[in-house]
Design a protein around this motif. Structure first.
Motif, PDB file in Angstrom:
ATOM      1  N   ASP A 151       0.744  -1.297   0.067  1.00 51.64           N
ATOM      2  CA  ASP A 151       0.156   0.054   0.331  1.00 51.64           C
ATOM      3  C   ASP A 151       0.732   1.567  -0.222  1.00 51.64           C
ATOM      4  N   LYS A 152       1.800   1.391   0.178  1.00 54.97           N
ATOM      5  CA  LYS A 152       3.379   2.779  -0.128  1.00 54.97           C
ATOM      6  C   LYS A 152       3.706   2.251  -0.795  1.00 54.97           C
ATOM      7  N   GLY A 153       3.626   1.524  -2.242  1.00 55.68           N
ATOM      8  CA  GLY A 153       4.066   1.287  -3.451  1.00 55.68           C
ATOM      9  C   GLY A 153       5.595   0.708  -3.688  1.00 55.68           C
ATOM     10  N   CYS A 154       5.719  -0.060  -2.592  1.00 57.32           N
ATOM     11  CA  CYS A 154       7.056  -0.636  -2.210  1.00 57.32           C
ATOM     12  C   CYS A 154       6.892  -1.903  -2.649  1.00 57.32           C
ATOM     13  N   TYR A 155       7.971  -2.403  -3.298  1.00 56.14           N
ATOM     14  CA  TYR A 155       7.965  -4.255  -3.828  1.00 56.14           C
ATOM     15  C   TYR A 155       8.564  -4.665  -3.673  1.00 56.14           C
ATOM     16  N   ASN A 156       9.683  -4.205  -2.739  1.00 52.25           N
ATOM     17  CA  ASN A 156      10.497  -5.576  -1.413  1.00 52.25           C
ATOM     18  C   ASN A 156      10.379  -5.420  -0.206  1.00 52.25           C
ATOM     19  N   SER A 157       9.067  -5.280   0.084  1.00 50.40           N
ATOM     20  CA  SER A 157       8.724  -5.202   1.487  1.00 50.40           C
ATOM     21  C   SER A 157       8.403  -6.954   2.114  1.00 50.40           C
ATOM     22  N   GLU A 158       8.519  -7.319   2.514  1.00 54.81           N
ATOM     23  CA  GLU A 158       7.985  -8.161   3.463  1.00 54.81           C
ATOM     24  C   GLU A 158       6.200  -8.739   3.473  1.00 54.81           C
ATOM     25  N   LYS A 159       5.561  -7.566   3.136  1.00 58.85           N
ATOM     26  CA  LYS A 159       4.044  -7.308   3.538  1.00 58.85           C
ATOM     27  C   LYS A 159       3.266  -8.566   1.874  1.00 58.85           C
ATOM     28  N   VAL A 160       5.028  -7.464   0.704  1.00 59.32           N
ATOM     29  CA  VAL A 160       4.941  -8.486  -0.447  1.00 59.32           C
ATOM     30  C   VAL A 160       4.310  -9.840  -0.550  1.00 59.32           C
ATOM     31  N   ILE A 161       5.701 -10.138  -0.425  1.00 56.73           N
ATOM     32  CA  ILE A 161       5.675 -11.206  -0.760  1.00 56.73           C
ATOM     33  C   ILE A 161       4.758 -12.144   0.776  1.00 56.73           C
ATOM     34  N   LYS A 162       4.250 -11.720   1.124  1.00 53.43           N
ATOM     35  CA  LYS A 162       3.391 -12.243   2.573  1.00 53.43           C
ATOM     36  C   LYS A 162       1.291 -12.630   1.441  1.00 53.43           C
TER      37      LYS A 162
END
Length: 288
Positions: free
Chosen positions: A149-160
Motif C-alpha cells: 500500500d506504500k508502493g514498495c515492491y520489496n517489502s515482506e508484506k508483498v511476499i506474504k
C-alpha cells in the motif's frame, strides 16, 4: 482468480516453459468464445482395455488464456506448446555466454543457457534431467508481484500477501519465510527472502511437495526480481545459488525509461499479431 495470483501463475508458466501442465483455478461461468463440439473415439490398447478419447470444449477468457470446464464445473487453465505441433523449435531461443536485451544484461554461467521466449530471461542447466525444476529468472517485479500500500515492491508484506492469497485460493498448501535480509541485485540495493513452499500441483502424483524459492528484489520505478527456484534440498538450492552468484556482479538493470520503451514495443507487436490473426478460426483438438 485474484489478480496477484493470476499474474504470478502466468509468469510461472512462462518461466518454466511450462512443463505442459494443467492447473486448476477458481470455479466460474463459461465465457462466450466456446470452441468445437465434443466427439469421441474408442481404441484398443495391448492391455485389452478400451480407452476412450474425448475431444474437449476449449474456451478463451477475456485475457486470451485457454481453459476448459471439468465435470465438477471447475474452470481449469490449459497450457500448450507450439513446439508439440512441430511449428517452433524452442532451442532457437536459447542464449549462451551473455544476455543483453532492452537494458537488462548479465553474463550466463558456463553450462547454463537463457531462454527469453516469453520476454524475460530464465536460466536452465544444460543437459540436466531436472532443469525445469532448478532454474532462476530475472524479471520486472510487476510481472509476478503487486506493490504494497506504500508502493514498495520489496517489502515482506508483498511476499506474504502473495503467498497468503495463494494458500487461501488453493494454489499453494503452505509457505514459510525461512530467511530474509539485505543484499544487492547487480549494483542496486535489494531485499532477499528465502521461502519453503508446498503445493499438490508440483508433482504428477498430486501429493504435497515442497520447493525452495529465493527472491532478490529491488525497489523503485525499475524494480526487478531475481527468482531462484530449486528442490527443497541444500544440494539443489546451492546448485542454483552458486550459478546465480557466478554472474551476480555482472547484472545491469534497465532504467524505468528503457522498461517503458520495451513494454510499448511489446504492445505494438501484440496489436500487429492480433490484426494478422483476425478472422482466423481457433481450432483446439485437445484429447482428454
Amino acid at each position: 482468480m485474484n489478480k496477484r495470483i493470476k499474474k504470478a501463475a502466468a509468469a510461472l508458466c512462462a518461466f518454466t516453459l511450462s512443463v505442459a501442465c494443467i492447473t486448476g483455478c477458481a470455479k466460474s461461468e463459461k465465457d462466450d468464445s466456446s470452441v468445437k463440439d465434443k466427439n469421441s473415439s474408442t481404441e484398443q490398447k495391448n492391455t485389452g482395455k478400451e480407452i476412450t478419447d474425448s475431444k474437449l470444449d476449449i474456451y478463451i477468457d477475456k485475457d486470451g488464456a485457454a481453459y476448459y470446464i471439468d465435470s465438477d464445473g471447475t474452470k481449469m487453465m490449459l497450457y500448450a506448446s507450439m513446439y508439440e505441433n512441430g511449428e517452433e523449435d524452442p532451442t532457437e531461443n536459447y542464449i549462451y555466454d551473455h544476455y543483453d536485451s532492452n537494458g537488462l544484461s548479465f553474463d550466463i554461467p558456463e553450462n547454463w543457457y537463457a531462454d527469453d521466449s516469453y520476454g524475460s530471461p530464465t536460466l536452465f542447466m544444460q543437459g540436466e534431467e531436472d532443469n525445469l525444476d532448478e532454474y532462476f529468472s530475472i524479471v520486472p517485479t510487476n510481472y509476478v508481484l503487486e506493490p504494497d500500500d506504500k508502493g514498495c515492491y520489496n517489502s515482506e508484506k508483498v511476499i506474504k500477501d502473495y503467498y497468503e492469497d495463494g494458500v487461501s485460493e488453493g494454489y499453494y498448501l503452505s509457505y514459510e519465510i525461512t530467511e530474509k535480509g539485505d543484499t544487492k541485485l547487480g549494483t542496486v540495493d535489494a531485499k532477499y527472502y528465502i521461502l519453503r513452499v508446498s503445493s499438490d500441483s508440483f508433482s504428477e502424483s498430486g501429493e504435497e511437495e515442497f520447493i525452495r524459492i529465493k527472491y532478490i528484489i529491488t525497489d523503485g520505478d525499475n524494480s526487478h526480481a531475481a527468482i531462484l527456484t530449486s528442490f527443497d534440498t541444500d544440494e539443489s538450492f546451492n546448485k542454483v545459488s552458486s550459478a546465480y552468484e557466478e554472474i551476480a556482479d555482472s547484472i545491469k538493470l534497465p532504467t524505468a525509461e528503457q522498461m517503458a520503451a520495451a513494454e510499448e514495443e511489446s504492445d505494438e507487436y501484440l496489436l500487429e499479431d492480433d490484426d494478422d490473426e483476425a478472422g482466423e478460426e481457433v481450432d483446439f483438438n485437445v484429447l482428454q
